[in-house]
Design an enzyme around this catalytic site. Structure first.
Site, PDB file in Angstrom:
ATOM      1  CE1 TYR A 187      -3.849 -63.078  13.226  1.00 56.55           C
ATOM      2  CE2 TYR A 187      -4.473 -64.054  11.227  1.00 56.55           C
ATOM      3  CZ  TYR A 187      -3.804 -63.225  11.768  1.00 56.55           C
ATOM      4  OH  TYR A 187      -2.684 -62.209  11.028  1.00 56.55           O
TER       5      TYR A 187
ATOM      6  CE  LYS B  14      -4.077 -59.393  11.782  1.00 56.29           C
ATOM      7  NZ  LYS B  14      -3.886 -59.740  10.186  1.00 56.29           N
TER       8      LYS B  14
ATOM      9  CG  PHE C  40      -0.579 -60.633   2.850  1.00 59.47           C
ATOM     10  CD1 PHE C  40      -1.988 -60.825   2.257  1.00 59.47           C
ATOM     11  CD2 PHE C  40       0.414 -61.026   1.990  1.00 59.47           C
ATOM     12  CE1 PHE C  40      -2.150 -60.780   1.057  1.00 59.47           C
ATOM     13  CE2 PHE C  40       0.075 -61.046   0.511  1.00 59.47           C
ATOM     14  CZ  PHE C  40      -1.288 -60.929   0.020  1.00 59.47           C
ATOM     15  CB  SER C  41      -0.956 -60.925   8.979  1.00 58.27           C
ATOM     16  OG  SER C  41      -2.656 -61.057   8.816  1.00 58.27           O
ATOM     17  CB  THR C  42       4.272 -58.933   7.979  1.00 57.22           C
ATOM     18  OG1 THR C  42       4.790 -60.056   7.879  1.00 57.22           O
ATOM     19  CG2 THR C  42       5.728 -57.989   8.651  1.00 57.22           C
TER      20      THR C  42
END
Length: 369
Positions: free
Chosen positions: A157, A71, A67-69
């Site tokens: 966000y 980014k 997931f957003s790791t």
């Protein structure tokens, strides 16, 4: 007791105990944890079940959807371009991506995309998922979207759109997708088993995520609902078609050791390789957004693509940077101690505020320093 595999230096044995305790007391199912200090691994552990349907065990090379790791890894690609003089953070996005100038967006600088200040966290009309996975229809939709707030005046966000926005700038500058740039310029030199756009040959190694029961987004958080729902239907993180596509905000797939090793190469040398110079990293970590988040509804702190410690992303505490992902995965660095951490798992929690698995691990690491 769940058997653990891997290696750990003696002084970090309490971290092994904390990792084991997550399986015993925190309902961990399958997970991996890797810790580097001063550019070398001091702990690399894994255990549990990678696929509860088949019963397949978690292996040293099991891949996880984080997931957003993702980014923080996408941001690293952008900062490499800045370091090489190919991307100017203060230049308008439209200088690289002319179509982006529509709907009063001509003056939005690149740094606003990286700091969640562009006002493009959601779309008025979600894009069909199949089209979004082909990249260009989502890019067209974002170029045509009017910002939800005056860019630069606040932050919210950009849960999904961050990756397409930053990724398209990378593509316009390099002629390569983020996934291709990452593979050639970061993953291959460092030997990282991490992918944005997973080759089909690696699909059998991907652990299957255990999704939490659905919850209802509070009525007072409409922007969060829209920011998380830019496609119809929503993105299924267990879908091989999603794995093969490029969603640079949230569909990175890799190992804990790859994440820890990448962050180690951000703050120092790893086998003679350092990704960002100290000057580039210092500029990348300057706080840009700090305070009420118009998407999440509570305060967040962001540098340029990296999260800074906050209620939303506690990370490794003061002085750390990195990014967490939905359900609990995380990649982060703590320059004062030379520590970097990658943690991945398959049982997703509802949110960082109720999930203590990584907090337990971070406390154990700190106690060993």
């Amino acid at each position: 007791m769940t058997p653990l595999h891997g290696q750990v230096e003696p002084r970090f044995e309490p971290v092994r105990d904390a990792f084991a305790a997550n399986f015993t007391h925190q309902r961990e199912v399958g997970a991996a944890l890797c810790v580097y200090q001063h550019g070398r691994p001091v702990l690399d552990l894994w255990g549990g079940i990678a696929d509860v349907d088949s019963g397949a065990a978690w292996q040293g090379d099991t891949l996880s959807y984080v997931f957003s790791t993702t980014k923080g890894i996408t941001a690293t690609c952008a900062h490499l371009l800045v370091q090489r003089g190919l991307l100017d953070l203060d230049a308008p996005v439209a200088e690289y991506w002319p179509e982006f100038a529509a709907e009063s967006k001509a003056e939005i600088p690149v740094r606003s995309l990286l700091s969640h200040r562009a006002g493009l966290a959601a779309l008025d009309t979600p894009v069909p998922l199949a089209a979004a996975l082909d990249w260009h229809p989502m890019i067209t939709a974002l170029a045509a979207q009017r910002p939800a707030w005056t860019p630069g005046t606040a932050h919210g966000y950009h849960a999904q759109t961050f990756g397409w926005l930053v990724g398209e700038v990378v593509r316009r500058v390099t002629g390569r997708t983020v996934g291709a740039f990452l593979a050639a310029e970061v993953a291959e030199p460092l030997g990282l088993d991490f992918h944005i756009g997973l080759p089909a040959s690696h699909e059998p190694r991907v652990g299957r995520l255990i999704l939490p029961p659905p919850t209802t987004t509070p009525d007072d958080a409409p922007t969060l609902r829209r920011a998380s729902g830019v496609t119809i239907p929503p993105i299924d993180p267990n879908d091989a078609n999603v794995h093969a596509a490029q969603i640079p905000s949230s569909n990175g797939i890799g190992t804990a050791r790859a994440i820890a090793r990448l962050y180690a190469a951000l703050i120092g040398e790893v086998d003679t390789i350092r990704l960002l110079t100290p000057a580039t990293l210092t500029a990348a970590l300057r706080p840009h957004s700090d305070g009420p988040d118009l998407t999440l509804g509570f305060p967040t702190r962001f540098a340029l693509g990296y999260a800074l410690p906050s209620q939303a992303f506690p990370l490794f505490g003061p002085g750390s940077f990195g990014h967490g992902g939905r359900g609990g995965s995380i990649g982060c660095a703590h320059p004062p101690t030379g520590i970097t951490v990658g943690y991945v798992m398959n049982r997703l929690s509802h949110g960082v505020q109720t999930d203590t698995r990584f907090a337990n691990l971070a406390a154990a690491i700190n106690a060993c320093l």
